[in-house]
Write a protein that holds these residues in place. Structure first.
Motif, PDB file in Angstrom:
ATOM      1  N   GLY A  71      27.995  83.056  47.331  1.00 24.70           N
ATOM      2  CA  GLY A  71      28.922  83.943  47.136  1.00 24.70           C
ATOM      3  C   GLY A  71      29.095  85.231  47.768  1.00 24.70           C
ATOM      4  N   ALA A  72      30.057  86.116  48.025  1.00 28.26           N
ATOM      5  CA  ALA A  72      30.018  87.400  48.578  1.00 28.26           C
ATOM      6  C   ALA A  72      31.408  88.161  48.290  1.00 28.26           C
ATOM      7  N   THR A  73      31.429  89.176  48.742  1.00 25.30           N
ATOM      8  CA  THR A  73      32.614  90.057  48.396  1.00 25.30           C
ATOM      9  C   THR A  73      33.041  90.737  49.587  1.00 25.30           C
ATOM     10  N   VAL A  74      34.318  90.779  50.015  1.00 23.43           N
ATOM     11  CA  VAL A  74      34.979  91.560  51.033  1.00 23.43           C
ATOM     12  C   VAL A  74      36.074  92.374  50.439  1.00 23.43           C
ATOM     13  N   TYR A  75      36.433  93.461  51.274  1.00 21.33           N
ATOM     14  CA  TYR A  75      37.581  94.595  50.820  1.00 21.33           C
ATOM     15  C   TYR A  75      38.774  94.646  51.543  1.00 21.33           C
ATOM     16  N   THR A  76      38.597  94.028  52.954  1.00 20.33           N
ATOM     17  CA  THR A  76      39.817  94.042  53.728  1.00 20.33           C
ATOM     18  C   THR A  76      40.162  92.787  54.548  1.00 20.33           C
ATOM     19  N   GLN A  77      41.475  92.720  54.973  1.00 16.36           N
ATOM     20  CA  GLN A  77      41.767  91.458  55.767  1.00 16.36           C
ATOM     21  C   GLN A  77      40.998  91.143  57.006  1.00 16.36           C
ATOM     22  N   GLN A  78      40.593  92.355  57.594  1.00 14.80           N
ATOM     23  CA  GLN A  78      39.650  92.366  58.733  1.00 14.80           C
ATOM     24  C   GLN A  78      38.375  91.555  58.505  1.00 14.80           C
ATOM     25  N   GLU A  79      37.804  91.915  57.170  1.00 14.67           N
ATOM     26  CA  GLU A  79      36.412  91.290  56.872  1.00 14.67           C
ATOM     27  C   GLU A  79      36.754  89.661  56.629  1.00 14.67           C
ATOM     28  N   VAL A  80      38.033  89.388  56.045  1.00  7.68           N
ATOM     29  CA  VAL A  80      38.289  88.041  55.847  1.00  7.68           C
ATOM     30  C   VAL A  80      38.434  87.213  57.162  1.00  7.68           C
ATOM     31  N   GLN A  81      38.793  87.834  58.050  1.00 12.50           N
ATOM     32  CA  GLN A  81      38.952  87.297  59.462  1.00 12.50           C
ATOM     33  C   GLN A  81      37.743  87.030  59.966  1.00 12.50           C
ATOM     34  N   GLU A  82      36.951  88.250  59.916  1.00 12.31           N
ATOM     35  CA  GLU A  82      35.462  88.195  60.220  1.00 12.31           C
ATOM     36  C   GLU A  82      34.584  86.923  59.906  1.00 12.31           C
ATOM     37  N   MET A  83      34.749  86.719  58.583  1.00  9.41           N
ATOM     38  CA  MET A  83      34.021  85.821  57.701  1.00  9.41           C
ATOM     39  C   MET A  83      34.632  84.325  58.260  1.00  9.41           C
ATOM     40  N   ARG A  84      36.126  84.309  58.421  1.00  5.43           N
ATOM     41  CA  ARG A  84      36.333  83.188  58.809  1.00  5.43           C
ATOM     42  C   ARG A  84      35.822  82.748  60.275  1.00  5.43           C
ATOM     43  N   ASP A  85      35.849  83.783  61.204  1.00  8.36           N
ATOM     44  CA  ASP A  85      35.509  83.597  62.407  1.00  8.36           C
ATOM     45  C   ASP A  85      34.141  83.048  62.869  1.00  8.36           C
ATOM     46  N   LYS A  86      33.324  83.648  61.759  1.00  9.02           N
ATOM     47  CA  LYS A  86      31.958  83.436  61.736  1.00  9.02           C
ATOM     48  C   LYS A  86      31.399  81.954  61.341  1.00  9.02           C
ATOM     49  N   LEU A  87      32.331  81.527  60.072  1.00  9.75           N
ATOM     50  CA  LEU A  87      31.984  80.237  59.458  1.00  9.75           C
ATOM     51  C   LEU A  87      32.501  79.109  60.722  1.00  9.75           C
ATOM     52  N   ILE A  88      33.554  79.427  61.488  1.00 12.30           N
ATOM     53  CA  ILE A  88      34.035  78.581  62.453  1.00 12.30           C
ATOM     54  C   ILE A  88      33.058  78.283  63.623  1.00 12.30           C
ATOM     55  N   GLN A  89      32.170  79.572  63.790  1.00 16.46           N
ATOM     56  CA  GLN A  89      31.128  79.495  64.803  1.00 16.46           C
ATOM     57  C   GLN A  89      29.848  78.809  64.292  1.00 16.46           C
ATOM     58  N   LEU A  90      29.501  78.890  63.188  1.00 17.21           N
ATOM     59  CA  LEU A  90      28.536  78.167  62.345  1.00 17.21           C
ATOM     60  C   LEU A  90      28.809  76.689  62.234  1.00 17.21           C
ATOM     61  N   CYS A  91      30.019  76.254  62.064  1.00 18.94           N
ATOM     62  CA  CYS A  91      30.413  74.854  62.131  1.00 18.94           C
ATOM     63  C   CYS A  91      30.362  74.200  63.632  1.00 18.94           C
ATOM     64  N   GLU A  92      30.714  75.194  64.461  1.00 13.53           N
ATOM     65  CA  GLU A  92      30.720  74.882  65.978  1.00 13.53           C
ATOM     66  C   GLU A  92      29.408  74.454  66.596  1.00 13.53           C
ATOM     67  N   ASN A  93      28.385  75.294  66.059  1.00 13.53           N
ATOM     68  CA  ASN A  93      26.933  75.317  66.309  1.00 13.53           C
ATOM     69  C   ASN A  93      26.418  73.716  65.839  1.00 13.53           C
ATOM     70  N   ASP A  94      26.803  73.371  64.530  1.00 14.89           N
ATOM     71  CA  ASP A  94      26.417  72.215  64.079  1.00 14.89           C
ATOM     72  C   ASP A  94      26.974  70.937  64.498  1.00 14.89           C
ATOM     73  N   LYS A  95      26.193  70.160  64.902  1.00 18.41           N
ATOM     74  CA  LYS A  95      26.525  69.114  65.754  1.00 18.41           C
ATOM     75  C   LYS A  95      26.472  67.734  64.995  1.00 18.41           C
ATOM     76  N   LYS A  96      26.313  67.729  63.805  1.00 17.94           N
ATOM     77  CA  LYS A  96      25.984  66.564  62.918  1.00 17.94           C
ATOM     78  C   LYS A  96      27.560  66.389  62.393  1.00 17.94           C
ATOM     79  N   ASP A  97      28.105  65.129  62.413  1.00 18.32           N
ATOM     80  CA  ASP A  97      29.203  64.735  62.504  1.00 18.32           C
ATOM     81  C   ASP A  97      29.216  64.402  60.701  1.00 18.32           C
ATOM     82  N   LEU A  98      30.396  64.652  60.118  1.00 16.13           N
ATOM     83  CA  LEU A  98      30.547  64.213  58.700  1.00 16.13           C
ATOM     84  C   LEU A  98      31.753  63.280  58.524  1.00 16.13           C
TER      85      LEU A  98
END
Length: 288
Positions: free
Chosen positions: A261-288
């Motif tokens: 769980g986490a807490t953000v305060y702005t839409q900028q942080e929302v977008q940052e978290m989304r972008d970082k999650l996309i990168q995490l999944c991009e780096n994960d090579k395991k197919d589900l």
């Protein structure tokens, strides 16, 4: 002798005259499990305070925990915030309920467990393991659960109460299924505004309980649920592979590698978290 939530400690000198209370923020959907105590500040004077299942001090419901003489932390999350005079953290355990059941087993010559306590501990294990489906479920988890089901509480009724969903929450889940965004690399985002909560007559807590509703989507690796509250935006992070608790820590949170769980305060942080999650999944090579 002490009795509270069905746990009885032996009547030796160390336990004479002790009183045990359960405090914290009440969750209406769990009222069927029991009622919490309402205490004045003076009760904390000279008290031993035990905080369970709370990784960091910011998430402790009642700030008066610091008024006691001694503080014990019992938790199964990573011990990033090592608060307390005595710390018992077991990140291999599925839940604090599993840990407390093991504690009872270890000291069964001094502790007595009854049907009420067994029901609550079993409910805690079921809830934290997603009915024994999460990867945190181990052989020890099943062994502790087996010990608890020796008691004659109604397991069917417990399951029904734990997982029954109000009609307005079911309708919100339909909105989530329709609007969550799944990227090609397996990252997904769900955003629930205050307007949407009001539209469906749901609380932020009810929305949070739906975080796993999309977990069976084909190709899904990890997802974020953003929920607007009065002064902030709460984030629920879940994963079927990529480690997401380090991402949570960057945004005032933490938790398990696959559930945080986490807490953000702005839409900028929302977008940052989304972008970082996309990168995490991009780096994960395991197919589900």
């Amino acid at each position: 002798m002490v009795r509270r939530w069905g746990l009885r400690l032996s009547s030796g000198p160390a336990f004479l005259g002790k009183k045990v209370y359960s405090v914290g923020e009440a969750e209406p959907s769990l009222a069927f499990l029991g009622q919490l105590d309402s205490l004045s500040d003076d009760v904390y004077q000279g008290a031993l305070v035990i905080v369970c299942d709370t990784a960091n001090t910011e998430r402790i419901d009642d700030e008066r925990y610091s008024l006691g003489d001694r503080l014990i932390k019992i938790d199964h999350h990573p011990n990033d915030d090592a608060y307390g005079d005595l710390i018992w953290v077991n990140t291999k355990a599925s839940s604090c309920s599993e840990m407390i059941t093991a504690f009872y087993e270890e000291f069964s010559d001094e502790l007595v467990l009854n049907e009420t306590a067994a029901r609550l501990l079993y409910g805690g294990i079921v809830g934290d393991t997603g009915r024994f489906l999460y990867p945190s479920t181990t052989e020890e988890t099943f062994r502790m659960a087996a010990k608890l089901v020796e008691f004659s509480f109604d397991r069917s009724e417990l399951y029904q109460k734990l997982y029954e969903v109000p009609l307005n929450t079911m309708r919100l889940s339909g909105y989530i299924f329709e609007h969550f965004e799944l990227e090609e690399n397996g990252a997904a985002t769900i955003y629930i505004s205050k307007e949407i909560l009001n539209k469906f007559g749901c609380t932020a807590k009810q929305a949070s309980n739906l975080v796993s509703s999309v977990e069976n989507a084909k190709g899904l690796k990890a997802w974020l649920m953003f929920i607007e509250e009065e002064d902030d935006i709460r984030v629920r992070l879940r994963s079927k592979g990529p480690v997401i608790n380090e991402l949570a820590k960057k945004y005032r949170g933490g938790g398990h590698p696959l559930a945080s769980g986490a807490t953000v305060y702005t839409q900028q942080e929302v977008q940052e978290m989304r972008d970082k999650l996309i990168q995490l999944c991009e780096n994960d090579k395991k197919d589900l």
